[in-house]
Design a protein around this motif. Structure first.
Motif: not given
Length: 191
Positions: A61-63, A117-125
Protein backbone atom coordinates in the motif's frame (compact mmCIF):
# COMPACT_ATOMS: atom_id res chain seq x y z
CA UNK A 1 -10.42 6.21 -0.96
CA UNK A 2 -6.79 5.14 -1.21
CA UNK A 3 -5.27 3.40 1.81
CA UNK A 4 -2.31 5.24 3.33
CA UNK A 5 -0.50 3.14 5.93
CA UNK A 6 1.02 5.22 8.70
CA UNK A 7 4.44 3.83 9.63
CA UNK A 8 3.77 3.67 13.35
CA UNK A 9 2.26 1.35 15.92
CA UNK A 10 0.96 4.35 17.85
CA UNK A 11 -2.77 5.09 17.29
CA UNK A 12 -2.13 8.57 18.74
CA UNK A 13 0.14 9.36 15.80
CA UNK A 14 -2.68 8.51 13.36
CA UNK A 15 -5.02 10.85 15.26
CA UNK A 16 -2.34 13.54 15.10
CA UNK A 17 -1.93 13.17 11.32
CA UNK A 18 -5.65 12.90 10.45
CA UNK A 19 -6.47 16.63 10.78
CA UNK A 20 -3.66 17.56 8.38
CA UNK A 21 -5.03 15.20 5.71
CA UNK A 22 -8.74 15.93 6.17
CA UNK A 23 -10.47 16.58 2.87
CA UNK A 24 -7.98 14.44 0.95
CA UNK A 25 -8.88 11.05 -0.48
CA UNK A 26 -6.73 8.97 1.92
CA UNK A 27 -7.88 6.33 4.40
CA UNK A 28 -5.29 6.18 7.19
CA UNK A 29 -4.36 2.83 8.72
CA UNK A 30 -1.79 1.76 11.29
CA UNK A 31 1.07 -0.43 10.13
CA UNK A 32 0.67 -4.12 11.04
CA UNK A 33 1.80 -4.58 14.68
CA UNK A 34 4.20 -7.40 13.80
CA UNK A 35 6.07 -5.22 11.30
CA UNK A 36 9.28 -3.90 12.86
CA UNK A 37 10.98 -0.97 11.18
CA UNK A 38 14.66 -0.09 11.18
CA UNK A 39 15.91 3.44 11.63
CA UNK A 40 19.57 3.43 10.65
CA UNK A 41 19.71 6.79 8.88
CA UNK A 42 21.90 9.66 9.99
CA UNK A 43 19.26 12.28 9.10
CA UNK A 44 15.55 12.69 9.78
CA UNK A 45 14.84 12.44 6.02
CA UNK A 46 16.75 9.16 5.71
CA UNK A 47 14.84 7.64 8.64
CA UNK A 48 11.43 8.81 7.38
CA UNK A 49 12.19 7.43 3.91
CA UNK A 50 13.41 4.10 5.33
CA UNK A 51 10.25 3.64 7.39
CA UNK A 52 7.89 4.62 4.54
CA UNK A 53 9.67 2.28 2.10
CA UNK A 54 9.68 -0.67 4.53
CA UNK A 55 5.96 -0.30 5.32
CA UNK A 56 4.94 0.21 1.68
CA UNK A 57 6.81 -2.90 0.53
CA UNK A 58 5.51 -5.02 3.44
CA UNK A 59 1.86 -3.98 2.95
CA UNK A 60 1.73 -3.31 -0.81
CA UNK A 61 0.00 0.00 0.00
CA UNK A 62 0.93 3.67 -0.06
CA UNK A 63 2.75 4.55 3.18
CA UNK A 64 3.60 7.70 5.10
CA UNK A 65 6.28 8.04 7.76
CA UNK A 66 7.80 10.82 9.73
CA UNK A 67 10.90 11.18 11.81
CA UNK A 68 11.41 14.10 14.11
CA UNK A 69 13.54 15.33 16.92
CA UNK A 70 15.28 18.19 18.64
CA UNK A 71 18.54 19.78 17.55
CA UNK A 72 20.36 21.96 20.10
CA UNK A 73 22.97 24.26 18.61
CA UNK A 74 25.31 24.36 21.64
CA UNK A 75 25.32 20.54 21.64
CA UNK A 76 26.35 20.30 17.97
CA UNK A 77 22.80 19.31 17.00
CA UNK A 78 22.31 16.65 19.66
CA UNK A 79 20.14 14.81 20.48
CA UNK A 80 19.08 14.94 16.79
CA UNK A 81 17.98 11.62 15.29
CA UNK A 82 18.52 10.06 18.74
CA UNK A 83 15.98 12.37 20.44
CA UNK A 84 13.60 9.55 21.41
CA UNK A 85 16.48 7.27 22.48
CA UNK A 86 18.48 9.91 24.35
CA UNK A 87 17.38 8.46 27.69
CA UNK A 88 14.75 6.02 28.94
CA UNK A 89 11.87 8.45 29.63
CA UNK A 90 10.71 11.99 28.81
CA UNK A 91 11.76 13.15 32.28
CA UNK A 92 15.18 11.52 31.95
CA UNK A 93 15.68 12.97 28.44
CA UNK A 94 14.90 16.49 29.70
CA UNK A 95 17.21 16.07 32.71
CA UNK A 96 20.05 14.77 30.52
CA UNK A 97 19.64 17.60 28.00
CA UNK A 98 19.54 20.29 30.68
CA UNK A 99 22.55 18.71 32.38
CA UNK A 100 24.57 18.69 29.16
CA UNK A 101 23.60 22.29 28.38
CA UNK A 102 24.46 23.43 31.91
CA UNK A 103 24.89 27.21 32.08
CA UNK A 104 25.42 27.65 28.32
CA UNK A 105 24.20 31.05 27.17
CA UNK A 106 23.49 29.80 23.64
CA UNK A 107 20.13 28.07 24.15
CA UNK A 108 19.07 28.06 20.47
CA UNK A 109 17.39 24.90 19.26
CA UNK A 110 14.99 23.68 16.63
CA UNK A 111 12.54 20.86 16.25
CA UNK A 112 12.80 19.10 12.89
CA UNK A 113 10.24 16.84 11.22
CA UNK A 114 10.80 14.93 7.99
CA UNK A 115 7.84 13.32 6.20
CA UNK A 116 8.12 10.71 3.48
CA UNK A 117 5.39 9.18 1.33
CA UNK A 118 6.16 5.93 -0.47
CA UNK A 119 4.35 4.27 -3.37
CA UNK A 120 3.18 0.67 -2.88
CA UNK A 121 6.43 -0.58 -4.50
CA UNK A 122 8.49 1.30 -1.89
CA UNK A 123 9.62 4.15 -4.16
CA UNK A 124 9.67 7.49 -2.34
CA UNK A 125 7.11 9.76 -4.02
CA UNK A 126 7.38 12.74 -1.64
CA UNK A 127 9.90 13.90 0.95
CA UNK A 128 9.94 17.15 2.91
CA UNK A 129 11.08 18.72 6.17
CA UNK A 130 9.61 21.28 8.53
CA UNK A 131 11.43 23.29 11.18
CA UNK A 132 10.37 25.18 14.29
CA UNK A 133 13.10 27.36 15.82
CA UNK A 134 13.13 28.09 19.54
CA UNK A 135 15.18 28.05 22.72
CA UNK A 136 15.79 25.62 25.55
CA UNK A 137 14.66 26.90 28.95
CA UNK A 138 16.56 26.13 32.14
CA UNK A 139 13.52 24.41 33.70
CA UNK A 140 10.29 22.82 32.39
CA UNK A 141 7.12 24.92 31.99
CA UNK A 142 3.57 23.83 31.20
CA UNK A 143 1.46 20.73 31.63
CA UNK A 144 0.67 19.63 28.06
CA UNK A 145 2.63 17.96 25.33
CA UNK A 146 5.25 15.26 25.60
CA UNK A 147 8.95 14.70 25.07
CA UNK A 148 10.95 17.93 25.17
CA UNK A 149 7.83 20.16 24.93
CA UNK A 150 8.11 21.58 28.49
CA UNK A 151 11.59 23.03 27.86
CA UNK A 152 11.17 24.09 24.21
CA UNK A 153 10.28 27.79 24.19
CA UNK A 154 9.03 29.55 21.05
CA UNK A 155 9.83 33.28 21.46
CA UNK A 156 7.24 34.62 19.00
CA UNK A 157 4.50 32.73 20.87
CA UNK A 158 6.01 33.48 24.31
CA UNK A 159 5.20 29.89 25.32
CA UNK A 160 6.70 26.45 25.48
CA UNK A 161 5.16 23.71 23.34
CA UNK A 162 3.64 22.41 26.60
CA UNK A 163 1.87 25.72 27.23
CA UNK A 164 0.46 26.13 23.71
CA UNK A 165 -3.12 25.39 22.75
CA UNK A 166 -3.15 22.35 20.45
CA UNK A 167 -4.38 24.36 17.43
CA UNK A 168 -1.44 26.77 17.73
CA UNK A 169 1.08 23.97 18.16
CA UNK A 170 -0.33 22.09 15.14
CA UNK A 171 0.07 25.19 13.00
CA UNK A 172 3.55 26.39 14.00
CA UNK A 173 5.25 23.14 14.99
CA UNK A 174 7.86 21.36 12.91
CA UNK A 175 5.28 18.67 12.05
CA UNK A 176 2.67 21.29 11.13
CA UNK A 177 5.14 23.08 8.86
CA UNK A 178 6.22 19.81 7.22
CA UNK A 179 2.58 18.92 6.51
CA UNK A 180 1.91 22.42 5.15
CA UNK A 181 4.81 21.87 2.73
CA UNK A 182 3.78 18.37 1.63
CA UNK A 183 -0.03 18.76 1.41
CA UNK A 184 -0.10 20.51 -1.99
CA UNK A 185 2.11 17.72 -3.35
CA UNK A 186 -0.13 15.03 -1.82
CA UNK A 187 -3.18 16.62 -3.47
CA UNK A 188 -1.38 16.46 -6.83
CA UNK A 189 -0.33 12.78 -6.50
CA UNK A 190 -1.83 10.39 -9.03
CA UNK A 191 -2.96 7.40 -6.98
Amino acid sequence: MTVLVVATGNPGKVKEIEPYLSGLNWELRLKPPELEMEETGTTFQENAAQKATQVAIATGQWAIADDSGLEVMALDGRPGVYSARYAESDQARIAKLLGELGDATDRRAQFVCAIAVAKPDGTIALLTEGFCPGEILTAPRGEGGFGYDPIFYVPEQRMTFSEMPLEVKQEISHRGRAFQAILPQMKALKV
